[in-house]
Design a protein around this motif. Sequence first.
Motif, PDB file in Angstrom:
ATOM      1  N   ASP A  91      -0.706  11.457  -5.589  1.00  0.00           N
ATOM      2  CA  ASP A  91      -0.919  10.328  -4.679  1.00  0.00           C
ATOM      3  C   ASP A  91      -0.509  10.630  -3.250  1.00  0.00           C
ATOM      4  O   ASP A  91      -1.102  10.098  -2.306  1.00  0.00           O
ATOM      5  N   TRP A  92       0.535  11.421  -3.069  1.00  0.00           N
ATOM      6  CA  TRP A  92       1.015  11.738  -1.718  1.00  0.00           C
ATOM      7  C   TRP A  92       1.628  13.136  -1.713  1.00  0.00           C
ATOM      8  O   TRP A  92       2.056  13.650  -2.753  1.00  0.00           O
ATOM      9  N   PHE A  93       1.614  13.736  -0.541  1.00  0.00           N
ATOM     10  CA  PHE A  93       2.151  15.096  -0.391  1.00  0.00           C
ATOM     11  C   PHE A  93       2.860  15.129   0.961  1.00  0.00           C
ATOM     12  O   PHE A  93       2.232  14.954   1.993  1.00  0.00           O
ATOM     13  N   PHE A  94       4.175  15.330   0.944  1.00  0.00           N
ATOM     14  CA  PHE A  94       4.961  15.390   2.183  1.00  0.00           C
ATOM     15  C   PHE A  94       5.186  16.872   2.515  1.00  0.00           C
ATOM     16  O   PHE A  94       6.072  17.516   1.947  1.00  0.00           O
ATOM     17  N   ALA A  95       4.327  17.393   3.411  1.00  0.00           N
ATOM     18  CA  ALA A  95       4.391  18.798   3.831  1.00  0.00           C
ATOM     19  C   ALA A  95       5.452  18.922   4.916  1.00  0.00           C
ATOM     20  O   ALA A  95       5.168  18.827   6.104  1.00  0.00           O
ATOM     21  N   ASN A  96       6.676  19.118   4.486  1.00  0.00           N
ATOM     22  CA  ASN A  96       7.830  18.981   5.380  1.00  0.00           C
ATOM     23  C   ASN A  96       8.512  20.304   5.705  1.00  0.00           C
ATOM     24  O   ASN A  96       9.151  20.434   6.754  1.00  0.00           O
ATOM     25  N   ALA A  97       8.364  21.304   4.836  1.00  0.00           N
ATOM     26  CA  ALA A  97       9.103  22.570   5.018  1.00  0.00           C
ATOM     27  C   ALA A  97       8.774  23.190   6.372  1.00  0.00           C
ATOM     28  O   ALA A  97       7.639  23.136   6.839  1.00  0.00           O
ATOM     29  N   GLY A  98       9.790  23.772   6.992  1.00  0.00           N
ATOM     30  CA  GLY A  98       9.552  24.421   8.274  1.00  0.00           C
ATOM     31  C   GLY A  98      10.765  25.224   8.708  1.00  0.00           C
ATOM     32  O   GLY A  98      11.846  25.107   8.133  1.00  0.00           O
ATOM     33  N   LYS A 106      -5.524   7.987 -12.823  1.00  0.00           N
ATOM     34  CA  LYS A 106      -5.914   7.698 -11.426  1.00  0.00           C
ATOM     35  C   LYS A 106      -7.441   7.806 -11.336  1.00  0.00           C
ATOM     36  O   LYS A 106      -7.994   8.861 -11.011  1.00  0.00           O
ATOM     37  N   PRO A 107      -8.131   6.715 -11.588  1.00  0.00           N
ATOM     38  CA  PRO A 107      -9.603   6.760 -11.651  1.00  0.00           C
ATOM     39  C   PRO A 107     -10.286   6.962 -10.299  1.00  0.00           C
ATOM     40  O   PRO A 107     -11.442   7.386 -10.251  1.00  0.00           O
ATOM     41  N   THR A 108      -9.583   6.651  -9.199  1.00  0.00           N
ATOM     42  CA  THR A 108     -10.213   6.748  -7.879  1.00  0.00           C
ATOM     43  C   THR A 108      -9.548   7.853  -7.069  1.00  0.00           C
ATOM     44  O   THR A 108      -8.324   7.911  -7.002  1.00  0.00           O
ATOM     45  N   PRO A 109     -10.363   8.741  -6.424  1.00  0.00           N
ATOM     46  CA  PRO A 109      -9.746   9.776  -5.588  1.00  0.00           C
ATOM     47  C   PRO A 109      -9.089   9.157  -4.353  1.00  0.00           C
ATOM     48  O   PRO A 109      -9.377   8.013  -3.990  1.00  0.00           O
ATOM     49  N   GLY A 110      -8.248   9.935  -3.696  1.00  0.00           N
ATOM     50  CA  GLY A 110      -7.607   9.458  -2.468  1.00  0.00           C
ATOM     51  C   GLY A 110      -6.123   9.768  -2.465  1.00  0.00           C
ATOM     52  O   GLY A 110      -5.576  10.243  -3.463  1.00  0.00           O
ATOM     53  N   GLY A 111      -5.510   9.514  -1.326  1.00  0.00           N
ATOM     54  CA  GLY A 111      -4.074   9.770  -1.226  1.00  0.00           C
ATOM     55  C   GLY A 111      -3.625   9.851   0.220  1.00  0.00           C
ATOM     56  O   GLY A 111      -4.386   9.567   1.149  1.00  0.00           O
ATOM     57  N   SER A 112      -2.379  10.240   0.392  1.00  0.00           N
ATOM     58  CA  SER A 112      -1.800  10.315   1.733  1.00  0.00           C
ATOM     59  C   SER A 112      -1.043  11.631   1.889  1.00  0.00           C
ATOM     60  O   SER A 112      -0.177  11.956   1.076  1.00  0.00           O
ATOM     61  N   ILE A 113      -1.389  12.358   2.955  1.00  0.00           N
ATOM     62  CA  ILE A 113      -0.697  13.610   3.277  1.00  0.00           C
ATOM     63  C   ILE A 113       0.105  13.367   4.555  1.00  0.00           C
ATOM     64  O   ILE A 113      -0.421  12.811   5.530  1.00  0.00           O
ATOM     65  N   LEU A 158       4.242   5.984   5.504  1.00  0.00           N
ATOM     66  CA  LEU A 158       2.921   6.619   5.661  1.00  0.00           C
ATOM     67  C   LEU A 158       2.292   6.939   4.302  1.00  0.00           C
ATOM     68  O   LEU A 158       1.070   6.941   4.155  1.00  0.00           O
ATOM     69  N   ALA A 159       3.123   7.229   3.311  1.00  0.00           N
ATOM     70  CA  ALA A 159       2.596   7.539   1.970  1.00  0.00           C
ATOM     71  C   ALA A 159       2.062   6.295   1.281  1.00  0.00           C
ATOM     72  O   ALA A 159       1.199   6.383   0.411  1.00  0.00           O
ATOM     73  N   SER A 160       2.570   5.132   1.683  1.00  0.00           N
ATOM     74  CA  SER A 160       2.272   3.894   0.954  1.00  0.00           C
ATOM     75  C   SER A 160       1.003   3.215   1.472  1.00  0.00           C
ATOM     76  O   SER A 160       0.524   3.505   2.566  1.00  0.00           O
ATOM     77  N   ASP A 161       0.521   2.256   0.675  1.00  0.00           N
ATOM     78  CA  ASP A 161      -0.653   1.474   1.095  1.00  0.00           C
ATOM     79  C   ASP A 161      -0.343   0.575   2.285  1.00  0.00           C
ATOM     80  O   ASP A 161      -1.256   0.037   2.907  1.00  0.00           O
ATOM     81  N   MET A 162       0.939   0.398   2.608  1.00  0.00           N
ATOM     82  CA  MET A 162       1.280  -0.390   3.797  1.00  0.00           C
ATOM     83  C   MET A 162       0.768   0.292   5.060  1.00  0.00           C
ATOM     84  O   MET A 162       0.593  -0.356   6.092  1.00  0.00           O
ATOM     85  N   ALA A 163       0.502   1.602   4.976  1.00  0.00           N
ATOM     86  CA  ALA A 163      -0.031   2.342   6.127  1.00  0.00           C
ATOM     87  C   ALA A 163      -1.519   2.644   5.936  1.00  0.00           C
ATOM     88  O   ALA A 163      -2.030   3.609   6.513  1.00  0.00           O
ATOM     89  N   ALA A 164      -2.205   1.797   5.159  1.00  0.00           N
ATOM     90  CA  ALA A 164      -3.614   2.066   4.823  1.00  0.00           C
ATOM     91  C   ALA A 164      -4.487   2.282   6.059  1.00  0.00           C
ATOM     92  O   ALA A 164      -5.478   3.005   6.016  1.00  0.00           O
ATOM     93  N   GLY A 165      -4.128   1.646   7.166  1.00  0.00           N
ATOM     94  CA  GLY A 165      -4.950   1.766   8.372  1.00  0.00           C
ATOM     95  C   GLY A 165      -4.488   2.837   9.338  1.00  0.00           C
ATOM     96  O   GLY A 165      -5.029   2.952  10.442  1.00  0.00           O
ATOM     97  N   VAL A 166      -3.489   3.614   8.941  1.00  0.00           N
ATOM     98  CA  VAL A 166      -2.948   4.627   9.853  1.00  0.00           C
ATOM     99  C   VAL A 166      -3.463   5.993   9.429  1.00  0.00           C
ATOM    100  O   VAL A 166      -3.182   6.461   8.321  1.00  0.00           O
ATOM    101  N   ASN A 167      -4.223   6.634  10.289  1.00  0.00           N
ATOM    102  CA  ASN A 167      -4.827   7.923   9.929  1.00  0.00           C
ATOM    103  C   ASN A 167      -4.973   8.797  11.171  1.00  0.00           C
ATOM    104  O   ASN A 167      -5.450   8.332  12.209  1.00  0.00           O
ATOM    105  N   GLY A 168      -4.542  10.043  11.082  1.00  0.00           N
ATOM    106  CA  GLY A 168      -4.677  10.986  12.192  1.00  0.00           C
ATOM    107  C   GLY A 168      -3.627  10.789  13.281  1.00  0.00           C
ATOM    108  O   GLY A 168      -3.757  11.327  14.370  1.00  0.00           O
ATOM    109  N   GLU A 169      -2.555  10.050  12.968  1.00  0.00           N
ATOM    110  CA  GLU A 169      -1.518   9.766  13.969  1.00  0.00           C
ATOM    111  C   GLU A 169      -0.323  10.707  13.823  1.00  0.00           C
ATOM    112  O   GLU A 169      -0.107  11.298  12.767  1.00  0.00           O
TER     113      GLU A 169
END
Length: 295
Positions: free
Chosen positions: A96-103, A147-154, A257-268
């Motif tokens: 559902d979500w992937f937090f690419a945090n390592a650095g 999870k029948p529908t594709p999608g997620g938050s990176i 950002l991972a949650s549906d509360m940020a459904a309208g936030v993309n590319g920010e």
Amino acid sequence: MQAVPLVKTSILAGTVGVITGAGSGIGAAAVRCFAAAGAKAIYASDVVDRNLQAVADGVAQEGYETEVIGVKTDITKSDQVEELVRKVIAEHGRLDWFFANAGIVDFEVLSTTTPEALTRMLDVNVVGAFNSVQWAARGMMNTSDAKPTPGGSIIITTSLASTFGGMGAPAYTISKHAAVGLVRAAATNLGMANTGIRVNGVGPGPTATAIAQNNMQGASQDAMSALMEHAKAAGSNPAAMSAVAPPEYIAQTAVFLASDMAAGVNGENIIVDKGLRQKPDPFSGLMFNPSIEPL
Ligand SMILES: NC(=O)c1ccc[n+]([C@@H]2O[C@H](COP(=O)([O-])OP(=O)(O)OC[C@H]3O[C@@H](n4cnc5c(N)ncnc54)[C@H](O)[C@@H]3O)[C@@H](O)[C@H]2O)c1
């Protein structure tokens, strides 16, 4: 710095995801925060796996029911990130979500940055983040009974140093500007392909982690001192060292950002710097008195 007490929510109830760089700093705090938001399972991944058991134990001790699975992964190796994502899908049938945090960070000034050091920086902070986005997106396109529908938050950890030149050393600054390019390009590409996958950045200001100590090999003390002197001379930066945030502040934004509360936030690229960028320069205090009288 004391661990920040967390508010328990269920905004990530039933979800499964990955956090990279989870053995330390922001990543370790994120494991707590994603658990407090009700995640069903967290794959806590790091190239150094010695702290992962302690991170998992911490979540259990705090009483969260989230399953935490430690996985050793070097994000610079595409095949290792693939293996990690395949493990998630095989075991839970969903990503559902992937937090690419390592650095990583360094403290070399322009004249002491070698091409090899720049290549290494880009390999972890850009290629590693790219591998994470690519395999995360493939995993999120996977559907199953769970999870029948594709999608997620990176979510990619960028930096305040992704927004201007004076916040970090040159190689680091270059890498974090590129990370924002990755956020925007991936959000556009995945959006145009109607994947239902959002991609955003979270950009920490100075944050209380061991990142400097974890990366001091090869970076000379002299170069670090020179950078700090330069930061002081820049005038607006002395406050930076006193504006350090706890890592949970960054991690909680990643939860949002991972949650549906940020459904309208993309590319920010959301900056979490406790307002540091908005601080006036030292001379503006001469022009107005910012105090306010109580009623
Ligand atoms: N701490 C800050 O002030 C600050 C400010 C801005 C941005 N950031 C960013 O936050 C992120 C997390 O940093 P942190 O402060 O928690 O540092 P940290 O050193 O505490 O944690 C980073 C983790 O990433 C892991 N890592 C490094 N290379 C890796 C690789 N090739 N594969 C997998 N894991 C790897 C390390 O082992 C470490 O556990 C980084 O992307 C960093 O650039 C930190």
